[in-house]
Design an enzyme around this catalytic site. Structure first.
Site, PDB file in Angstrom:
ATOM      1  N   LYS A  33       0.824  -1.222   0.000  1.00  0.00           N
ATOM      2  CA  LYS A  33       0.000   0.000   0.000  1.00  0.00           C
ATOM      3  C   LYS A  33       0.854   1.267   0.000  1.00  0.00           C
ATOM      4  O   LYS A  33       0.503   2.239  -0.662  1.00  0.00           O
ATOM      5  CB  LYS A  33      -0.963   0.010   1.175  1.00  0.00           C
ATOM      6  CG  LYS A  33      -0.346   0.251   2.533  1.00  0.00           C
ATOM      7  CD  LYS A  33      -1.406   0.362   3.609  1.00  0.00           C
ATOM      8  CE  LYS A  33      -0.807   0.593   4.966  1.00  0.00           C
ATOM      9  NZ  LYS A  33      -0.087   1.876   5.084  1.00  0.00           N
ATOM     10  N   THR A  34       1.972   1.253   0.742  1.00  0.00           N
ATOM     11  CA  THR A  34       2.830   2.443   0.775  1.00  0.00           C
ATOM     12  C   THR A  34       3.411   2.716  -0.607  1.00  0.00           C
ATOM     13  O   THR A  34       3.475   3.870  -1.061  1.00  0.00           O
ATOM     14  CB  THR A  34       3.961   2.259   1.804  1.00  0.00           C
ATOM     15  OG1 THR A  34       3.384   2.006   3.095  1.00  0.00           O
ATOM     16  CG2 THR A  34       4.828   3.506   1.883  1.00  0.00           C
ATOM     17  N   ASP A 227      -3.540   7.977   4.446  1.00  0.00           N
ATOM     18  CA  ASP A 227      -3.080   6.614   4.717  1.00  0.00           C
ATOM     19  C   ASP A 227      -3.693   6.118   6.030  1.00  0.00           C
ATOM     20  O   ASP A 227      -4.056   6.919   6.894  1.00  0.00           O
ATOM     21  CB  ASP A 227      -1.546   6.611   4.808  1.00  0.00           C
ATOM     22  CG  ASP A 227      -0.965   5.207   4.772  1.00  0.00           C
ATOM     23  OD1 ASP A 227      -1.700   4.263   4.424  1.00  0.00           O
ATOM     24  OD2 ASP A 227       0.231   5.060   5.098  1.00  0.00           O
ATOM     25  N   GLU A 228      -3.808   4.802   6.171  1.00  0.00           N
ATOM     26  CA  GLU A 228      -4.343   4.172   7.393  1.00  0.00           C
ATOM     27  C   GLU A 228      -5.698   4.786   7.777  1.00  0.00           C
ATOM     28  O   GLU A 228      -5.942   5.134   8.938  1.00  0.00           O
ATOM     29  CB  GLU A 228      -3.353   4.321   8.560  1.00  0.00           C
ATOM     30  CG  GLU A 228      -1.967   3.760   8.289  1.00  0.00           C
ATOM     31  CD  GLU A 228      -1.897   2.243   8.307  1.00  0.00           C
ATOM     32  OE1 GLU A 228      -2.965   1.593   8.345  1.00  0.00           O
ATOM     33  OE2 GLU A 228      -0.774   1.701   8.252  1.00  0.00           O
ATOM     34  N   GLN A 258      -7.203  -4.541   9.768  1.00  0.00           N
ATOM     35  CA  GLN A 258      -6.064  -4.234  10.636  1.00  0.00           C
ATOM     36  C   GLN A 258      -6.344  -3.051  11.560  1.00  0.00           C
ATOM     37  O   GLN A 258      -5.418  -2.415  12.047  1.00  0.00           O
ATOM     38  CB  GLN A 258      -4.818  -3.950   9.790  1.00  0.00           C
ATOM     39  CG  GLN A 258      -4.358  -5.139   8.962  1.00  0.00           C
ATOM     40  CD  GLN A 258      -3.039  -4.867   8.258  1.00  0.00           C
ATOM     41  OE1 GLN A 258      -1.976  -4.848   8.870  1.00  0.00           O
ATOM     42  NE2 GLN A 258      -3.118  -4.663   6.951  1.00  0.00           N
ATOM     43  N   ARG A 597       2.387 -10.790  10.363  1.00  0.00           N
ATOM     44  CA  ARG A 597       3.758 -10.271  10.456  1.00  0.00           C
ATOM     45  C   ARG A 597       4.754 -11.325   9.976  1.00  0.00           C
ATOM     46  O   ARG A 597       5.902 -11.004   9.675  1.00  0.00           O
ATOM     47  CB  ARG A 597       4.120  -9.895  11.900  1.00  0.00           C
ATOM     48  CG  ARG A 597       3.281  -8.828  12.583  1.00  0.00           C
ATOM     49  CD  ARG A 597       3.099  -7.603  11.749  1.00  0.00           C
ATOM     50  NE  ARG A 597       1.853  -7.670  11.002  1.00  0.00           N
ATOM     51  CZ  ARG A 597       1.546  -6.893   9.979  1.00  0.00           C
ATOM     52  NH1 ARG A 597       2.404  -5.998   9.543  1.00  0.00           N
ATOM     53  NH2 ARG A 597       0.386  -7.015   9.348  1.00  0.00           N
TER      54      ARG A 597
END
Length: 677
Positions: A33-34, A227-228, A258, A597
């Site tokens: 996504k980044t 973002d987020e 998330q 993770r």
């Protein structure tokens, strides 16, 4: 243009090339996504949008710095230099950072001095402490400055000021907090100061009440990227809606799966409601995962699919199924920690760098057993987002009292107890006590009933007498664990550790673990010696260290091998989650974050018993394990027999202690060395 689209998959390219209108990018874990967000900004700039006309909001300054650097590399020429100039992307940053920049420009419109100062959390607590003193509320044991600060912050984030809180205040403490709240705001106004909450509140006020200024900034921000987005709170959400102009050029990126920060005000329904807020919005799903193997993704998706309130995604990977996900039951928390340490040693040939391993837990109180096991096996480790167990404030406070039992000449421990534990004993009283101690003969007990007589009386004398009386009551043969229990109860550590924040319960949990640690010792000297050794041990902060952290701290990180430990009902999911479906769904999202993770190998472990609340309690495996199809009483063999991606364990029940008659279960076969610690 080719360089901007290079290395992107089809969904990422679609997101990067969609430059007009509202856009929702649902980005699964590890889906890049980044990268997508950065390349989309680069594409906007390539299409003529000036960097200072782009609002790009990240949730940390670190993320903003990283994104700014990556963006510069995408669009800069060789002659521009390696690092972006300070003027590049001036409106890329956190909500708070951008609010400061805007308020400095528009301060006068809301009656604010442009040179306003910003109070951080410590400044806020200091001011509240002074306000409480002015209101003669300092002696109220039920009101702690940190707790009051937390309550005030929570109210402000819900849009409530002193008047609104005063209107709903019913109990005496609430009425007192309302008085503190009102005077706190008055004192800040006199100082032309804003706290962190004020930055967003005043920015929202600016755009809500001044149409001209709002239109000015809507015109300024031709494109908005957040973002987020699943982690935005109510105030941030309202600010974003006010800043979107007529062209509705807003792009939000996030993953409701998330969202794990509701305890600090985040509302994941903001991302679920994006299409309602911006009708006709385009939705693009980033579902290709570049981090984890197929088995890890399948397991994590099985967990998250149990949530009813969520978006639909189906993550996939092209790296193959990989190794099965291991589920391991151990006898207790010590056995669990030893298993993890041994497994790390056994896997060191395949993964030679200790930094490839991470141990993730639900609460910081769980770290002690793993610290001890790793130290015993000489495995370097580091704790991220926390401190070593024996360096935690509440633990050190109890240890200081224990040290005074052993050595009443220990002025360092006495100063700590006076500062953090005793009520009414200040610096001047401590100085009188220590001066009197210095004048006494070596043969006389330094802390004795006569010593408080150097004080004139009142709270300081009574507070010191409590300590003296406790030290006198401890007998030489008392077990360390029983003494620690008495310390916790006598000095009311439940109240001392309660500052009104969500971490209060965790601090009390640390003291429960301290009692558990002491069970293995018969003498206080031996226990304190080992505690000192663990506290003073060199922490290897080098890159080649196993990482220990809470799952919350691990968000955004990745490791080749992950141990997700303490998978027991009441611990993970937490006991509070059983009372509320929305809390349970957040715990499930937290499990999903922890599992994703892992890049190559994932272990899920649980203990059959764990020490808590003053006694050893039997544990049931987490319902999340059951949702994976795991049978704790099964005997399908140590193999992925059915090809479902999970390693099954023969005789993997709780063992003899659980009353289920699993007599053959042995968590430590004879050929496996066991660290006794």
């Amino acid at each position: 243009m080719d360089s901007i689209l290079e290395g992107l998959n089809s969904a990422q390219k679609e997101a990067v090339e969609t430059l007009e209108g509202p856009l929702l990018i649902l980005a699964g874990a590890g889906s890049g996504k980044t990268k997508t967000l950065t390349h989309r900004i680069a594409n906007l700039i390539k299409h003529g949008v000036q960097p200072n006309n782009i609002l790009a909001v990240t949730f940390t300054n670190k993320a903003a710095k990283e994104m700014r650097g990556r963006l510069w590399k995408l669009i800069a020429n060789e002659s521009d230099g390696l690092e972006p100039p300070r003027s590049f992307m001036p409106y890329m940053g956190t909500f708070h950072g951008i609010a400061v920049r805007i308020l400095r420009i528009e301060a006068e419109a809301i009656g604010l001095d442009r040179n306003f100062v910003i109070y951080d959390t410590d400044d806020q607590v200091s001011l509240i402490r002074r306000v409480m003193k002015d209101l003669k509320l300092s002696d109220n044991k039920n009101l702690k400055p940190k707790s009051v600060q937390s309550i005030i912050s929570n109210e402000k984030n819900q849009g409530n000021g002193p008047e609104e809180y005063e209107a709903i205040a019913f109990y005496p403490n609430q009425k007192n907090i309302a008085k503190i709240f009102k005077k706190y705001e008055e004192e800040k106004a006199k100082a032309q100061a804003l706290d962190f909450d004020d930055l967003l509140i005043r920015e929202l006020e600016l755009f809500s009440k001044n149409l001209e200024i709002r239109k000015k900034w809507q015109k300024k921000f031709q494109h908005i990227l957040i973002d987020e987005y699943q982690d935005t709170n109510l105030i941030q959400y309202n600010i974003v809606k006010l800043l979107v102009g007529e062209k509705r050029n807003i792009c939000v990126v996030g993953d409701d799966w998330q969202s794990i920060y509701s305890w600090r005000g985040a509302d994941f329904t903001n991302i679920l409601n994006f299409e309602r807020d911006f009708p006709g919005a385009k939705v693009i799903k980033l579902e290709q995962n570049y981090r984890s193997t197929g088995n890890i993704l399948e397991a994590s998706q099985k967990i998250i699919n149990e949530n009813k309130t969520r978006t639909d995604k189906s993550l996939f990977t092209e790296v193959g199924k990989g190794e099965p996900v291991d589920i391991e039951s151990l006898r207790d928390e010590t056995a669990e920690a030893n298993f993890v340490a041994l497994k790390i040693l056994n896997m060191s040939r395949k993964y030679p760098d200790y930094s490839d391993f991470a141990i993730l837990y639900r609460t910081n109180a769980q770290s002690y057993a793993f610290e001890k096991a790793l130290m015993g096996f000489h495995i370097p480790y580091k704790i991220v987002g926390g401190v070593r167990f024996y360096d935690r404030k509440e633990v050190k406070d109890v240890l200081a009292i224990l040290k005074l039992i052993i050595n009443q000449r220990d002025k360092v421990s006495l100063a700590r107890v006076v500062s953090n534990v005793l009520s009414g004993v200040g610096e001047s009283s401590l100085l009188k006590i220590t001066d009197a101690m210095d004048s006494m003969s070596d043969s006389r007990p330094l802390i004795n009933p006569d010593l408080p007589e150097v004080l004139k009386g009142g709270k300081a004398k009574n507070g010191f007498l409590r300590l003296v009386n406790f030290l006198k009551s401890v007998k030489e043969g008392d077990l360390p664990s029983e003494t620690i229990k008495r310390v916790i109860e006598y000095f009311n550590f439940r109240e001392l550790t309660d500052d009104g924040t969500p971490s209060s319960e965790e601090r009390m949990g640390n003291l429960e673990v301290l009692v558990s640690n002491a069970l293995a010792y018969e003498g206080l000297n031996e226990f304190l010696a080992d505690a000192s050794l663990m506290s003073s041990a060199d922490e290897n902060s080098a890159k080649n260290s196993v990482t220990l952290m809470t799952i919350h701290s691990a968000k955004g990180l990745e490791f080749p091998v992950v141990f997700l430990v303490g998978m027991e009902d009441g611990l993970f999911p937490s006991s509070r989650a059983s009372e509320n479906e929305s809390d349970l769904e957040e715990e499930r999202r937290l499990a999903y974050v922890g599992m994703t993770r892992a890049m190559r190998k994932l272990f899920l472990t649980y203990a059959g018993s764990r020490y808590s609340y003053g006694s050893r309690n039997f544990c049931m495996p987490s319902r999340f394990l059951i949702e994976l199809g795991y049978n704790p009483y099964g005997s399908s063999g140590y193999r992925d027999e059915d090809g479902d991606g999970f390693t099954d364990f023969s005789d993997s029940g709780f063992g003899d202690f659980d009353g289920f008659g699993d007599d053959d279960f042995d968590p430590f076969p004879e050929d496996v060395p066991v660290f006794e610690g």
